[in-house]
Every structure is written in C-alpha cells, then in structure tokens.
Design a protein around this motif. Structure first.
Motif, PDB file in Angstrom:
ATOM      1  N   LEU A 305       0.961  -1.066   0.053  1.00 47.55           N
ATOM      2  CA  LEU A 305      -0.045  -0.022  -0.051  1.00 47.55           C
ATOM      3  C   LEU A 305       0.952   1.252   0.207  1.00 47.55           C
ATOM      4  CD1 LEU A 305      -2.740  -1.108   2.688  1.00 47.55           C
ATOM      5  CD2 LEU A 305      -3.110  -0.360   0.056  1.00 47.55           C
ATOM      6  N   ASN A 306       1.982   1.207   0.577  1.00 43.60           N
ATOM      7  CA  ASN A 306       3.046   2.362   0.571  1.00 43.60           C
ATOM      8  C   ASN A 306       3.982   2.111  -0.300  1.00 43.60           C
ATOM      9  OD1 ASN A 306       2.003   3.958   3.047  1.00 43.60           O
ATOM     10  ND2 ASN A 306       1.771   1.917   3.932  1.00 43.60           N
ATOM     11  N   ASN A 307       3.768   1.440  -1.443  1.00 43.97           N
ATOM     12  CA  ASN A 307       4.843   1.465  -2.437  1.00 43.97           C
ATOM     13  C   ASN A 307       6.120   0.987  -2.059  1.00 43.97           C
ATOM     14  OD1 ASN A 307       2.876   2.139  -4.590  1.00 43.97           O
ATOM     15  ND2 ASN A 307       2.903   4.204  -3.603  1.00 43.97           N
ATOM     16  N   LYS A 308       6.192   0.295  -1.094  1.00 39.98           N
ATOM     17  CA  LYS A 308       7.707  -0.169  -0.517  1.00 39.98           C
ATOM     18  C   LYS A 308       7.994  -1.605  -1.377  1.00 39.98           C
ATOM     19  CE  LYS A 308       7.622   1.764   3.986  1.00 39.98           C
ATOM     20  NZ  LYS A 308       7.696   1.581   5.577  1.00 39.98           N
ATOM     21  N   ASP A 309       9.259  -1.635  -1.328  1.00 38.48           N
ATOM     22  CA  ASP A 309       9.787  -2.615  -2.220  1.00 38.48           C
ATOM     23  C   ASP A 309       9.689  -4.039  -0.984  1.00 38.48           C
ATOM     24  OD1 ASP A 309      10.476  -1.657  -4.354  1.00 38.48           O
ATOM     25  OD2 ASP A 309      12.698  -1.228  -3.568  1.00 38.48           O
ATOM     26  N   ILE A 310       9.162  -5.181  -1.638  1.00 32.78           N
ATOM     27  CA  ILE A 310       9.296  -6.382  -0.713  1.00 32.78           C
ATOM     28  C   ILE A 310      10.293  -7.356  -1.150  1.00 32.78           C
ATOM     29  CG2 ILE A 310       6.783  -6.151  -0.105  1.00 32.78           C
ATOM     30  CD1 ILE A 310       6.238  -8.185  -2.494  1.00 32.78           C
ATOM     31  N   SER A 311      10.897  -7.785  -0.141  1.00 31.12           N
ATOM     32  CA  SER A 311      12.258  -8.737  -0.605  1.00 31.12           C
ATOM     33  C   SER A 311      11.977 -10.071  -0.993  1.00 31.12           C
ATOM     34  CB  SER A 311      12.953  -8.942   0.890  1.00 31.12           C
ATOM     35  OG  SER A 311      12.223  -9.749   2.069  1.00 31.12           O
ATOM     36  N   GLN A 312      10.611 -10.440  -0.612  1.00 33.91           N
ATOM     37  CA  GLN A 312      10.119 -11.839  -1.436  1.00 33.91           C
ATOM     38  C   GLN A 312       8.607 -11.856  -1.416  1.00 33.91           C
ATOM     39  OE1 GLN A 312      11.647 -13.357   2.600  1.00 33.91           O
ATOM     40  NE2 GLN A 312      10.129 -15.025   2.002  1.00 33.91           N
ATOM     41  N   THR A 313       8.271 -12.744  -2.447  1.00 41.49           N
ATOM     42  CA  THR A 313       6.827 -12.567  -2.567  1.00 41.49           C
ATOM     43  C   THR A 313       6.055 -13.852  -2.019  1.00 41.49           C
ATOM     44  OG1 THR A 313       6.955 -13.759  -4.758  1.00 41.49           O
ATOM     45  CG2 THR A 313       7.100 -11.245  -4.776  1.00 41.49           C
ATOM     46  N   GLU A 314       7.176 -14.880  -1.339  1.00 38.88           N
ATOM     47  CA  GLU A 314       6.303 -15.963  -0.756  1.00 38.88           C
ATOM     48  C   GLU A 314       6.920 -16.225   0.423  1.00 38.88           C
ATOM     49  OE1 GLU A 314       4.933 -20.081  -2.459  1.00 38.88           O
ATOM     50  OE2 GLU A 314       7.161 -20.098  -2.543  1.00 38.88           O
ATOM     51  N   TYR A 315       6.209 -16.289   1.415  1.00 34.81           N
ATOM     52  CA  TYR A 315       6.659 -16.385   2.872  1.00 34.81           C
ATOM     53  C   TYR A 315       6.065 -17.708   3.505  1.00 34.81           C
ATOM     54  CZ  TYR A 315       7.745 -11.420   2.902  1.00 34.81           C
ATOM     55  OH  TYR A 315       8.345 -10.242   2.556  1.00 34.81           O
ATOM     56  N   ILE A 316       7.000 -18.530   3.775  1.00 30.52           N
ATOM     57  CA  ILE A 316       6.553 -19.986   4.167  1.00 30.52           C
ATOM     58  C   ILE A 316       6.980 -19.961   5.629  1.00 30.52           C
ATOM     59  CG2 ILE A 316       6.863 -22.557   3.785  1.00 30.52           C
ATOM     60  CD1 ILE A 316       7.765 -21.962   0.925  1.00 30.52           C
TER      61      ILE A 316
END
Length: 331
Positions: A305-316
């Motif tokens: 929502l705050n246009n921040k980069d995410i380090s990964q798209t899958e969290y297990i």
C-alpha cells in the motif's frame, strides 16, 4: 469530548506524533504506535477519519475475504490481520464468501467504489482468480495460500506437513493408513495428498486409492467417511484427515460404530483448532501458525500500500506436529 492533546499527553508523545500515527503510521515507530493506540483506547478518542481519508485519498480499510467464517482457524487468522491493521491505522471489512466466486466478485466491487484499499484473500488461489484479483489494480495478498499464487502469499508447506503426519504414523507401525481429503480440486487438498503419497512411497508402502475418501472439510463429511471405513472388509488402522473439522467427525463416527480411538483406529487432523485440545480423545494434528499468518499478510499488504519494495513474494511459515491422545501403535 477527548482531543488529540489528551492522547499525546497520556501517550507521552507530541501531538505531531499522534497525528502521524493516525494519518501516516508507517512514519512512526512501532513503540510509539502502540503507545498512541493504547491512549486512544483508554480515553475513547475518535479522530476525524473522513477528513483524513479525503486528504490522503484512501479508505484506510482492508477487505478480508473469508471462505468460512464459522471455521475457528480462519477467525484466528483474521485476528492476526486485525491486530496489525489496527496498529497501523486501518480497519478491516470482512467478506464471508462461503467459497463462492460470485460472492467474492460482489465484495471486490468495494475496491472500485473506494471503500477498501487492498485485499487479503484467505482461500488458496485458483486459475480463475487472475481476472478477479490481479486485474483490479489494487494490492492483493493471499494468506493460507498455495504454490503458484501470482501475487504475494503467506503459507505453510502443506505437502511437507501432511508427510510429517504420515511419517509419524508409520513410525508407530501403521502400514494401512487411510485419508480423508478436502474437495478434489482444492489446492490445499492436492498438496496434502501429495505429501500423503510421498510418505507412503518413502516407506515402500503402496498407494491404495480405495483408502482415500473425498470430504469437504466439514464435520459431516468426516462422519460420513468414518461409516465408509467401518464397513471395509480390511479396515485401516489409521486415518489422516486433511483438517480438524473432519477429524472430529471421524472420531464421532468411529465411536458410534463401537470402535475405540486410538486402540482400534488412530485419527489425525490438520490446523490445531482450539477445540482439538478438548475433544475426547485429544487430537494429534498439525499446528498452523494462524495468528502469524494473518500478521505477516497484513504487514506485507501494508508495504504494498505504501509502495515499498518487498524482499520476497512468498513467505513460508513453520508448522508443528502436535502428538496427543488420538494416535497409538496398531494392535
């Protein structure tokens, strides 16, 4: 009527910090956010949310789509979502979809009318979701997801978890292990079934399709499956259920037929619902980190929502096998 100065005084922060905590919580430390939220709760302060929403062109609401509100596992996930959302200045809108695509589409219209800023989906992704979710242009996160979800997801390894259960039963000496699945096209069912098959293959045990009964994750389908197993010429010595609800139905059905769990037949579940600790016998099951699934999903959506980069798209996230009274070595 309480005001922002009273909140600041009680929280021990400046009025500017209170204002930022309400309007732009990502600019405030987690410690300060908790102080401000606690002060707001204590004095019952109600900020002018309409003015804030107009200023930032946001609804400050998250749409959470739940396939079964009566299921305590999902309610625990929602609790985790709400805890984080509230701390970050968001409210949640619950959509009871009853696992219906049409009902989901009705709720998704809230996005087009600016009543929600993003979506957290609590059922596994299906192919037809692409047009419904991905093309909305709003951020989407899947909690309790599965392999191959085209948007960020938070999940456990369902195949590995189910394999762990079957491995445990095999270690007790069981060689005739049945399974009650969810609906055959459910991605969770498919992943858990693959784990079941993998455990059998690793132990050199044959896969017997006649020992697999399709359920629908309800207690009734577990009860119905128990009737089928009871009337088999060569009854299994253990049954793995793909959720706790069906396991509870299984235990009821076996008891009604005069069988003892686990002396005559062992039963396992999946999810670790609260009731699993209190049924008789208490249920051996896989514990999913339901609250953490919700919290992780909301934190991930907040970044989007705050246009921040995410380090990964899958969290297990990790799971745990909880051994209780419903399992024992075969006779």
């Amino acid at each position: 009527m309480s005001n922002i100065r009273e909140v600041a005084e009680l929280a021990g922060v400046s009025t500017a910090t209170v204002s930022r905590a309400i309007s732009n919580p990502d600019k405030v430390s987690e410690k300060a956010l908790k102080k401000v939220q606690s002060a707001i709760d204590q004095i019952g302060y109600k900020p002018n949310m309409m003015a804030r929403n107009f200023r930032f062109h946001r609804a400050y609401s998250i749409l959470v789509l739940v396939p079964d509100l009566a299921n305590s596992f999902f309610s625990t996930v929602v609790k985790g979502i709400e805890d984080v959302a509230r701390a970050k200045g968001y409210s949640i809108l619950l959509g009871d979809t009853r696992d219906s695509l049409e009902r989901e589409k009705e709720y998704l219209r809230l996005l087009s009318t600016s009543q929600a800023d993003g979506v957290i989906q609590l059922r596994p992704h299906r192919a037809e979701d692409v047009s419904s979710f991905v093309n909305t242009g709003f951020p989407v996160v899947n909690a309790c997801g599965c392999v191959g979800t085209p948007y960020p997801t938070v999940r456990i390894d369902n195949a590995a978890a189910q394999k762990t259960v079957v491995d445990y039963l095999i270690s007790l000496g069981h060689t005739k292990i049945a399974a009650v699945t969810g609906l055959k096209d459910n991605p969770h069912s498919l992943r858990r079934l693959s784990g079941y098959k993998e455990a059998l293959a690793s132990a050199g045990l044959p896969f017997d399709e006649s020992l697999v009964v399709e359920g629908d994750y309800s207690k009734w389908s577990g009860l119905n499956a128990a009737t089928q197993f009871v009337h088999m010429d060569k009854r299994p010595t253990a049954v793995v259920s793909f959720n706790d609800e069906m396991a509870i139905g299984l235990i009821k059905g076996f008891k009604t037929a005069g069988l003892n769990v686990p002396s005559d037949i062992s039963v396992t579940g999946f999810d670790d619902m609260e009731v699993s600790k209190y049924i008789d016998p208490t249920l051996t099951t896989i514990a999913q980190p339901a609250t953490e699934l919700g919290k992780t999903a909301m934190n991930l959506l907040f970044k989007l929502l705050n246009n921040k980069d995410i380090s990964q798209t899958e969290y297990i996230l990790p799971f745990e096998l909880l051994v209780r009274e419903s399992t024992a070595a075969p006779k």
